[in-house]
Design a protein around this motif. Structure first.
Motif, short mmCIF file in Angstrom:
data_model
loop_
_atom_site.label_atom_id
_atom_site.label_comp_id
_atom_site.label_asym_id
_atom_site.label_seq_id
_atom_site.Cartn_x
_atom_site.Cartn_y
_atom_site.Cartn_z
N ALA A 74 6.74 -18.37 10.86
CA ALA A 74 7.45 -17.21 11.13
C ALA A 74 6.67 -16.01 11.37
O ALA A 74 7.18 -15.02 12.03
CB ALA A 74 8.14 -16.63 9.77
N GLY A 75 5.25 -16.13 11.14
CA GLY A 75 4.59 -14.85 11.81
C GLY A 75 3.10 -14.85 10.82
O GLY A 75 3.00 -15.69 10.13
N GLU A 76 2.38 -13.70 10.98
CA GLU A 76 1.16 -13.31 10.31
C GLU A 76 1.40 -12.75 9.02
O GLU A 76 2.67 -11.94 8.94
CB GLU A 76 0.16 -12.73 11.28
CG GLU A 76 -0.12 -13.42 12.36
CD GLU A 76 -0.89 -14.80 12.12
OE1 GLU A 76 -1.89 -14.79 11.23
OE2 GLU A 76 -0.88 -15.65 13.09
N VAL A 77 0.82 -12.83 8.14
CA VAL A 77 0.93 -11.76 6.92
C VAL A 77 0.54 -10.52 7.11
O VAL A 77 -0.35 -10.17 7.83
CB VAL A 77 -0.03 -12.28 5.77
CG1 VAL A 77 -0.37 -11.60 4.50
CG2 VAL A 77 0.16 -13.81 5.05
N GLN A 78 1.48 -9.68 6.72
CA GLN A 78 1.65 -8.40 6.97
C GLN A 78 0.24 -7.77 6.36
O GLN A 78 -0.16 -7.91 5.21
CB GLN A 78 2.86 -7.57 6.31
CG GLN A 78 2.89 -6.13 6.42
CD GLN A 78 3.84 -5.32 5.94
OE1 GLN A 78 4.70 -5.93 5.19
NE2 GLN A 78 4.02 -4.16 5.81
N CYS A 79 -0.41 -6.65 7.01
CA CYS A 79 -1.67 -5.91 6.32
C CYS A 79 -1.01 -4.47 6.00
O CYS A 79 -0.32 -4.00 6.49
CB CYS A 79 -2.61 -5.90 7.64
SG CYS A 79 -4.23 -5.04 6.93
N VAL A 80 -1.62 -4.35 4.67
CA VAL A 80 -1.09 -2.94 4.17
C VAL A 80 -2.51 -2.16 3.90
O VAL A 80 -3.43 -2.83 3.86
CB VAL A 80 -0.27 -3.18 2.83
CG1 VAL A 80 0.83 -4.02 3.05
CG2 VAL A 80 -1.42 -3.84 1.78
N ASP A 81 -2.31 -0.85 3.50
CA ASP A 81 -3.36 -0.26 3.22
C ASP A 81 -3.66 -0.23 1.85
O ASP A 81 -3.02 -0.91 0.82
CB ASP A 81 -2.96 1.40 3.42
CG ASP A 81 -2.35 1.82 4.63
OD1 ASP A 81 -3.01 1.33 5.67
OD2 ASP A 81 -1.76 2.77 4.88
N HIS A 82 -5.08 -0.16 1.61
CA HIS A 82 -5.69 -0.37 0.31
C HIS A 82 -5.02 0.51 -0.56
O HIS A 82 -5.34 1.89 -0.58
CB HIS A 82 -7.40 -0.12 0.46
CG HIS A 82 -8.22 -0.83 -0.56
ND1 HIS A 82 -8.08 -0.14 -1.90
CD2 HIS A 82 -9.17 -1.66 -0.67
CE1 HIS A 82 -8.93 -0.71 -2.62
NE2 HIS A 82 -9.41 -1.63 -2.00
N PRO A 83 -4.51 0.02 -1.81
CA PRO A 83 -3.95 0.80 -2.79
C PRO A 83 -5.19 1.75 -3.44
O PRO A 83 -6.37 1.17 -3.73
CB PRO A 83 -3.71 -0.20 -3.93
CG PRO A 83 -3.51 -1.41 -3.18
CD PRO A 83 -4.57 -1.59 -2.14
N THR A 84 -4.84 3.09 -3.64
CA THR A 84 -5.78 3.84 -4.05
C THR A 84 -6.14 3.79 -5.46
O THR A 84 -6.96 4.33 -6.16
CB THR A 84 -5.43 5.32 -3.79
OG1 THR A 84 -4.23 5.66 -4.19
CG2 THR A 84 -5.49 5.47 -2.03
N GLY A 85 -5.01 3.45 -6.38
CA GLY A 85 -5.32 3.16 -7.56
C GLY A 85 -3.95 2.38 -8.18
O GLY A 85 -3.18 1.80 -7.79
N PRO A 86 -3.90 2.25 -9.74
CA PRO A 86 -2.91 1.48 -10.47
C PRO A 86 -1.60 1.74 -10.04
O PRO A 86 -0.68 0.98 -9.99
CB PRO A 86 -3.28 1.49 -11.75
CG PRO A 86 -4.88 1.84 -11.90
CD PRO A 86 -4.97 2.88 -10.58
N ARG A 87 -1.36 3.07 -9.89
CA ARG A 87 -0.08 3.63 -9.65
C ARG A 87 0.59 2.99 -8.24
O ARG A 87 1.65 2.72 -8.19
CB ARG A 87 0.18 5.03 -9.74
CG ARG A 87 1.58 5.82 -9.76
CD ARG A 87 1.70 7.14 -9.84
NE ARG A 87 1.10 7.50 -11.34
CZ ARG A 87 1.05 8.81 -11.90
NH1 ARG A 87 1.40 9.67 -11.00
NH2 ARG A 87 0.69 8.99 -13.08
#
Length: 379
Positions: A74-87
């Motif tokens: 169906a496609g490649e896994v989506q790339c997301v920004d590195h979470p900055t913290g727990p929240r």
């Protein structure tokens, strides 16, 4: 050399039947460079070997990705920004419906700069660990003839490092094979040794999660963990080498033909698919033709978040493929989360939850992954 009628005929490689050599010395000298392609070519005409005439054998010998993939991507896994913290991570997980690739999770780890067979041999060489060995690369192996095709043995990690170098022809002296000269070796998800934890600190965005397990995975090229699902979420962080991960959503649970007849399965073996996804027997497993998946190529420093109940198959594309996995939340919490997949439930999950609550209430302890007796929990 010019051609002539008196020229010695070239010798053909007995494995792949395609490489040509002037003599045996020439072939031996070229073997380190030719080995991987030879194994791939010699096995491409055969998708499986029969080790029992009573039971279908579903494991592969060697995969060739230039061949047609027998399921829809169906496609490649989506790339997301590195979470900055727990929240920010909590917000990501609250909306998470599919795996995501987080670049740079392990990029600044000391492990990413230093972990090599030589380094690990020096730091954790005396640590003894179970090592899985097979002649075909598929882990774990549940075929009938385990003694011939796979085994597990305890060895110091120093010995594993030496064997890893030996398989790459980089060792000062070759290691004596356990099963065969072309075997595959895997340190398969052992608890991360204390001596290595400073090299790979828990990512900041995970610090408020209930981490159930942190594990080390170290494999030779060609190792493959077959399609399976986990109860907790998994953060797979790639330290060294390259991995390919194939993923299928929970809606294909039945199409992957899990070994267990109940859900959720509490034993690792039972959460594994019966289907060799690259050589499927569609007569035995016809609904696999409905499955469509995602693909993810993991480079060093990457992190892949695999949500609970997503099926995944993981391949090591290079030697010294090293990963650190974080399972979160704890398994008992994950069992509770499985309730949202009730359409697949064959097991009385509410009864299972009651068993967990009673155990936790009376002991004050969490239940490990395989710590619940399915017979106890079943109605």
């Amino acid at each position: 050399m010019s051609s002539s009628s008196t020229e010695t005929p070239l010798l053909r490689c007995s494995g792949c039947k395609s490489a040509l050599y002037c003599n045996q010395e020439c072939q031996r000298a070229h073997w380190p460079a030719h080995r991987a392609q030879c194994i791939a070519d010699s096995s491409s005409s055969t998708t499986s070997k029969i080790i029992s005439n009573k039971k279908q054998c579903w494991w592969k010998i060697q995969r060739r990705h230039e061949e047609t993939i027998p399921f829809r991507i169906a496609g490649e896994v989506q790339c997301v920004d590195h979470p900055t913290g727990p929240r920010e991570f909590d917000a990501l997980m609250a909306e998470l419906e599919a795996p995501v690739l987080v670049k740079g999770v392990a990029r600044d780890w000391a492990a990413s700069r230093t972990w090599s067979p030589e380094y690990l041999s020096g730091v954790v060489g005396e640590v003894s660990a179970p090592v899985k060995v097979t002649t075909h690369g598929l882990f774990p192996d549940y075929t009938d003839n385990r003694q011939t095709f796979s085994t597990e043995t305890n060895m110091p990690l120093r010995e594993f490092a030496h064997r890893s170098l030996s398989l790459q022809n980089r060792a000062s002296s070759p290691a004596t094979p356990i099963l065969s000269s072309s075997e595959y070796i895997y340190v398969y998800g052992i608890p991360l040794p204390e001596q290595l934890k400073l090299d790979c600190p828990i990512p900041g965005f995970l610090t408020q999660q209930r981490i159930g397990k942190c594990s080390l995975w170290w494999s030779s090229q060609g190792c493959c963990t077959p399609a399976h699902y986990d109860l907790p979420h998994v953060l797979l962080t790639q330290v060294s080498g390259i991995k390919t991960v194939w993923l299928f959503p929970p809606k294909h649970h039945d199409d992957l033909y899990p070994r267990a007849t109940c859900y959720p399965a509490l034993v690792n073996k039972e959460r594994q698919s019966q289907v060799d996804i690259f050589h499927p027997d569609l007569k035995a497993f016809p609904n696999f033709s409905k499955a469509e998946g995602l693909r993810c190529i993991l480079q060093p420093g990457d992190g892949l978040i695999i949500p609970s109940n997503w099926w995944h198959e993981v391949e090591s594309n290079t030697h010294d493929c090293i990963s650190v996995n974080y399972n979160f939340p704890e398994v008992a919490d994950a069992i509770l989360a499985c309730s949202k997949f009730k359409q697949h439930t064959r097991f009385p999950i509410l009864k299972l939850i009651d068993v967990y609550k009673d155990f936790a209430k009376t002991t004050g302890k969490s239940i490990p992954l395989d710590g619940i007796d399915p017979n106890q929990a079943a109605i």
